[in-house]
Enzyme design. Sequence first.
Site, short mmCIF file in Angstrom:
data_model
loop_
_atom_site.label_atom_id
_atom_site.label_comp_id
_atom_site.label_asym_id
_atom_site.label_seq_id
_atom_site.Cartn_x
_atom_site.Cartn_y
_atom_site.Cartn_z
N ASP A 129 0.82 -1.22 0.00
CA ASP A 129 0.00 0.00 0.00
C ASP A 129 0.85 1.27 0.00
O ASP A 129 0.66 2.16 0.83
CB ASP A 129 -0.92 0.02 1.23
CG ASP A 129 -1.64 -1.28 1.46
OD1 ASP A 129 -2.09 -1.88 0.48
OD2 ASP A 129 -1.75 -1.71 2.63
N GLU A 179 -11.58 0.37 -3.03
CA GLU A 179 -10.70 0.91 -1.98
C GLU A 179 -9.52 1.60 -2.66
O GLU A 179 -9.48 1.77 -3.87
CB GLU A 179 -10.19 -0.21 -1.07
CG GLU A 179 -9.36 -1.27 -1.76
CD GLU A 179 -9.00 -2.45 -0.87
OE1 GLU A 179 -9.44 -2.48 0.30
OE2 GLU A 179 -8.29 -3.35 -1.35
#
Length: 345
Positions: free
Chosen positions: A31, A244
């Site tokens: 991420d 997301e």
Amino acid sequence: MPEDTVKHIDFTELNKKAISKPLISHIYTADPSAHVFNGKIYIYPSHDIDAGEAFDDLGSHFAMEDYHVISMDSINSEAVDNGVALHVKDIPWAEKQLWAPDAHEKDGKYYLFFPAKAYDGIFRIGVAISASPTGPFTAQPEAIKGSFSIDPAVFKDDDGNYYMYFGGLWGGQLQRWRSESFNPDEPKNPTAFIPKDNEPALLPLVAKLTDDLLEFSESPKQLEILDAAGNLLLAGDIGRRFFEASWMHKYNGNYYFSYSTGDTHLICYAIGDNPYGPFTFQGILLEPVVGWTSHHSICEVENKWYLFYHDSSLSNGVTHLRSVKLAEITYNVDGTIVPLKPYTD
């Protein structure tokens, strides 16, 4: 990527075909949120660990406990792990699961924005501050008032305003806020409260931050993602709808909102003319990587643009043990982005 597919992958050969190698290999990172501060690249990833949690669609196996900051002197230089920048035990309101963070700078201070699950089981977004881009960071005693869900991404516009984009489905709990308050998690089904396939998809949120970057200056607003005809994408459009991993960047005066489609493993993007949208879907930015999740950032470095992303090739496909990578992206004359394949044929 389906588990059955991963079982049949020759990872030695796959890694030869990868367009990028892991930036660091002594720990697992994912991420990545990348920024350039004072001419140097700083990457703010989550830190994957094997905590022995059961694999489920709530993301319990993503049991991260701390954050490390990776720095690079240039795009081709060695990546450096600067050690623990913030640990969950030092966040008064947070119990567990330090998921995907972001960071930004203002007036010589550095701000780490992060989601964590509070003691009531609800994901909130917090802020921590440091005098250094690598930390250590000191967390504020409470989460941002009115914050919820996951994946904060903070964008600084040319006028000096800062905006936070956030939200994530399933384990990210966004679907449990459809009534503007948290719906109890009963039954514990990550797809409960998801719209029907023929209904508009759930949308990411955006809120301008206060001047001190510690709170929302307004109630979060939905960020609309439209098709070419001007209609909201539908929940059943799983190859295009938001799941997301919000990210915002600006190129040639246009605003690019990019995100993950989650269970279809794509990074897609949409373009608008202001930070609030609406945004019109454009296409795929990154095709599926090995590993269930896909999460990214886009950063300009010395007049070139780079995609920072992750995959699970270093861990031989273990979903929750990922590694940060980067690759250059290019734009077509019309402003669209040339899609990337993470592995060559």
